[in-house]
Design a protein around this motif. Structure first.
Motif, PDB file in Angstrom:
ATOM      1  N   LEU A  56      46.767  40.634  42.301  1.00 33.82           N
ATOM      2  CA  LEU A  56      45.420  40.088  42.450  1.00 33.82           C
ATOM      3  C   LEU A  56      45.356  38.954  43.463  1.00 33.82           C
ATOM      4  N   GLY A 106      46.890  39.147  46.136  1.00 33.09           N
ATOM      5  CA  GLY A 106      47.000  39.794  47.442  1.00 33.09           C
ATOM      6  C   GLY A 106      48.377  40.267  47.860  1.00 33.09           C
ATOM      7  N   LYS A 166      35.015  41.430  38.371  1.00 30.57           N
ATOM      8  CA  LYS A 166      36.183  42.318  38.508  1.00 30.57           C
ATOM      9  C   LYS A 166      35.930  43.429  39.524  1.00 30.57           C
ATOM     10  N   ILE A 201      36.969  42.198  43.062  1.00 24.98           N
ATOM     11  CA  ILE A 201      38.381  42.201  43.445  1.00 24.98           C
ATOM     12  C   ILE A 201      39.034  43.546  43.124  1.00 24.98           C
ATOM     13  N   GLU A 261      39.449  45.066  40.434  1.00 18.42           N
ATOM     14  CA  GLU A 261      40.228  45.198  39.208  1.00 18.42           C
ATOM     15  C   GLU A 261      39.549  46.252  38.329  1.00 18.42           C
ATOM     16  N   ILE A 290      34.407  48.223  49.035  1.00 20.27           N
ATOM     17  CA  ILE A 290      35.629  47.716  48.408  1.00 20.27           C
ATOM     18  C   ILE A 290      36.427  48.804  47.695  1.00 20.27           C
ATOM     19  N   SER A 324      45.031  44.845  49.604  1.00 19.32           N
ATOM     20  CA  SER A 324      45.805  43.606  49.528  1.00 19.32           C
ATOM     21  C   SER A 324      45.266  42.592  50.523  1.00 19.32           C
ATOM     22  N   ARG A 352      42.040  41.120  49.249  1.00 21.55           N
ATOM     23  CA  ARG A 352      42.229  40.164  48.164  1.00 21.55           C
ATOM     24  C   ARG A 352      42.693  38.804  48.663  1.00 21.55           C
ATOM     25  N   ARG A 353      43.350  38.800  49.827  1.00 19.36           N
ATOM     26  CA  ARG A 353      43.765  37.509  50.384  1.00 19.36           C
ATOM     27  C   ARG A 353      42.572  36.727  50.928  1.00 19.36           C
ATOM     28  N   ILE A 407      39.741  36.694  49.255  1.00 18.18           N
ATOM     29  CA  ILE A 407      38.998  36.303  48.064  1.00 18.18           C
ATOM     30  C   ILE A 407      39.938  35.473  47.187  1.00 18.18           C
ATOM     31  N   THR A 441      40.744  33.944  43.603  1.00 19.88           N
ATOM     32  CA  THR A 441      40.293  34.264  42.257  1.00 19.88           C
ATOM     33  C   THR A 441      40.771  33.222  41.246  1.00 19.88           C
ATOM     34  N   VAL A 496      36.051  33.454  43.640  1.00 22.12           N
ATOM     35  CA  VAL A 496      35.463  34.121  42.490  1.00 22.12           C
ATOM     36  C   VAL A 496      36.058  33.476  41.248  1.00 22.12           C
TER      37      VAL A 496
END
Lengths: 317, 226
Positions: free
Chosen positions: A220, A222, B46, B49, B51, B66, B75, B78-79, B81, B83, B160
């Motif tokens: 999560l 990354g 969720k 990201i 999930e 997304i 990946s 997600r970098r 964002i 969390t 987030v």
């Protein structure tokens, strides 16, 4: 970049190994036992092979010749036997050698020596001692001797007797038991290996299960699959190396100890057992590099592959 | 910047977590999503990201859908964002420093950058002195500040935060919200869920109200109305 992440994964694997010391310790115990089983199997095979060779060596067939047989004919027949593919070794024992070893053997037994003097001549025949590669092949030697038509006249006339029929029962039994022992050894080895493999894999799976949230967090924030997985594979490989070293040390002690027991046990065994003295430990020393590669290599592959597979199911975040 | 397009989420047991949700997030906004437990707030975040995957509709980050991204691009996304979770989700056997460094390592930053930036963000959340503490040695408020430091260290486009104050006492709650407002002031978009009235009033930005999976209000200058 690739070098940097490799370096980081290895460092992170090392750190994880130390910080999860309790988990690492339990995994290493299970791993060491598995590798010890593997090592013991190597030595078990060495031992059975040596024993079987010894037993096979004790089995032979003696061909007895008539007292008036000429030595040249016997030696000629010896050459014929040596050319047979089943035969591994033929020894000639002349009448003189036979009587010499006989008197040596019974030198303290006066009645026998006296009796021998009474006879006034050497009653012992010349002998050819034949050994085949497999016990089951003695039968073909016996068949050859019995079928007088296939033998040249000058040979068949000088053969008095052979010891095959006297020993037939034990030879038959051995030729059935030896393959059975060998096969049982293999089946047992494979079964034990599979058990060890399953237990090891499950240990790794449990240890990685306890890190499944950690893997999810890595994903999560990354991290790529490779980067999240790397440290666990490194830890798995380290379990393999450390356990391999432990197993090697224990094996050294174990082989030394088993040799001691073996010597005591073999003192009751008739015949030459000098080849079995220090058998396991000297095998360990002389094959150390091979054993090291097998044990540590198996540990590394087992640890790395188990971790790699076990992490996979938690990467899907 | 972010666009939720008619997003629905129905779980296999047929409970509806999201029902036809559509809204847009503009850069530099601070959006608070409120609602009772089970209203679908967490599911909404969720989605962002990845999930969770939507049963219908799509979520766009800039022009990218997304949930259609390949693993590698995921990946990378997600970098961008950062969390923050209610239960902190720090890696238990890594120190505060290493937890933050991990996010930077994953993003492929150099060791020099890591050595320079990690102490800096820890100072920003006022935890410079606890750099080498493990999560179990930190209080709830401190763990959450580490988590925020980890979320911001890669200078993400958006933060987030799913109920970041849910496990914290009022003073720590106030501190965390202050930090998030500071980050937002520096130009980072923040998307936060809460059911704490005080938090909503403290932030004072746009408020989206959820109920039973539906978006029932979207107020520019929101108040906590439930």
């Amino acid at each position: 970049m690739m070098f940097t992440s490799l370096k980081r994964m290895i460092r992170s694997g090392f750190v994880g190994f130390w910080r999860n010391s309790f988990l690492s310790f339990s995994s290493i115990v299970v791993f060491s036992i598995s590798l010890l089983v593997l090592g013991s199997l190597i030595f078990f095979n060495t031992l059975t092979t040596a024993f079987i060779a010894k037993v096979k060596d004790r089995v032979d067939v003696n061909i007895y010749f008539t007292l008036d047989a000429r030595e040249e004919s016997i030696l000629e027949f010896k050459k014929t036997l040596e050319k047979m593919p089943e035969v591994s070794k033929v020894d000639y024992i002349s009448r003189e050698e036979a009587i010499a070893s006989f008197t040596e053997k019974y030198k303290d037994n006066t009645p026998i020596i006296e009796g021998l003097k009474e006879i006034g001549y050497n009653p012992l025949p010349a002998t050819l001692n034949v050994k085949t590669k497999e016990p089951s092949q003695y039968e073909s030697i016996a068949n050859l001797l019995e079928n007088k038509d296939t033998l040249p006249k000058n040979i068949s006339s000088i053969i008095e007797d052979d010891s095959y029929h006297k020993n037939k029962l034990i030879i038959d039994r051995l030729s059935r038991i030896i393959p059975l022992v060998e096969r049982t050894g293999w089946v047992l080895s494979i079964a034990l290996l599979i058990v060890a493999l399953i237990i090891t894999f499950n240990t790794i799976r449990l240890s990685i299960y306890s890190s499944k949230d950690e893997i999810a967090v890595m994903k999560l924030v990354g991290a790529s699959n490779t980067y999240a997985r790397g440290p666990f594979v490194v830890s798995g490989v380290m379990y393999g190396i450390v356990s391999g070293v432990i197993a090697l040390v224990i094996l050294a002690g174990l082989t030394y100890y088993v040799d001691l027991i073996l010597v005591r046990f073999l003192s009751a065994y008739p015949g030459d057992v000098s080849g079995l003295k220090n058998l396991l430990f000297s095998y360990y020393v002389s094959h150390f590099i091979e054993i090291l590669i097998v044990i540590i290599g198996s540990g590394v592959i087992l640890g790395g592959a188990s971790s790699y597979i076990a992490v996979r199911r938690y990467l899907n975040v | 910047m972010i666009y939720f397009d008619k997003v629905s989420k129905i779980y296999p047991d047929e409970s509806v977590a999201l029902n036809d949700v559509t809204f847009t997030v503009e850069p530099k906004e601070f959006i608070t999503i409120v609602g009772h437990s089970g209203a679908g707030k967490s599911t909404l975040l969720k989605m962002l990201i990845a999930e969770e995957y939507p049963s219908a509709g799509s979520v766009f980050f800039e022009s990218a859908n997304i949930h259609r991204l390949r693993k590698k691009d995921m990946s990378k996304l997600r970098r961008r964002i950062g969390t923050v979770f209610q239960d902190f989700r720090l890696i238990p056997n890594k120190t505060a420093f290493e937890n933050i460094a991990f996010a930077m390592e994953a993003a492929g930053r150099t060791d020099a950058e890591i050595q320079a930036d990690v102490p800096h963000v820890l100072d920003l959340v006022d935890l410079g002195s606890k750099m080498w503490s493990f999560p179990h040695e930190l209080s709830g408020g401190e763990k959450q500040r580490v988590a925020i430091a980890r979320a911001i260290v890669n200078q993400p486009d958006i933060i987030v935060a799913d109920e970041p104050t849910g496990n914290l006492d009022p003073i720590n709650t106030y501190d965390i919200i202050t930090i998030l407002k500071k980050i937002n002031g520096l130009g980072t978009t923040v998307l936060l869920t809460t059911h704490n009235k005080g938090v909503v009033e403290n932030i004072g930005g746009r408020v989206i109200t959820m109920e039973k999976g539906k978006m029932i209000r979207d107020d520019r200058e929101g108040k906590y109305i439930l």
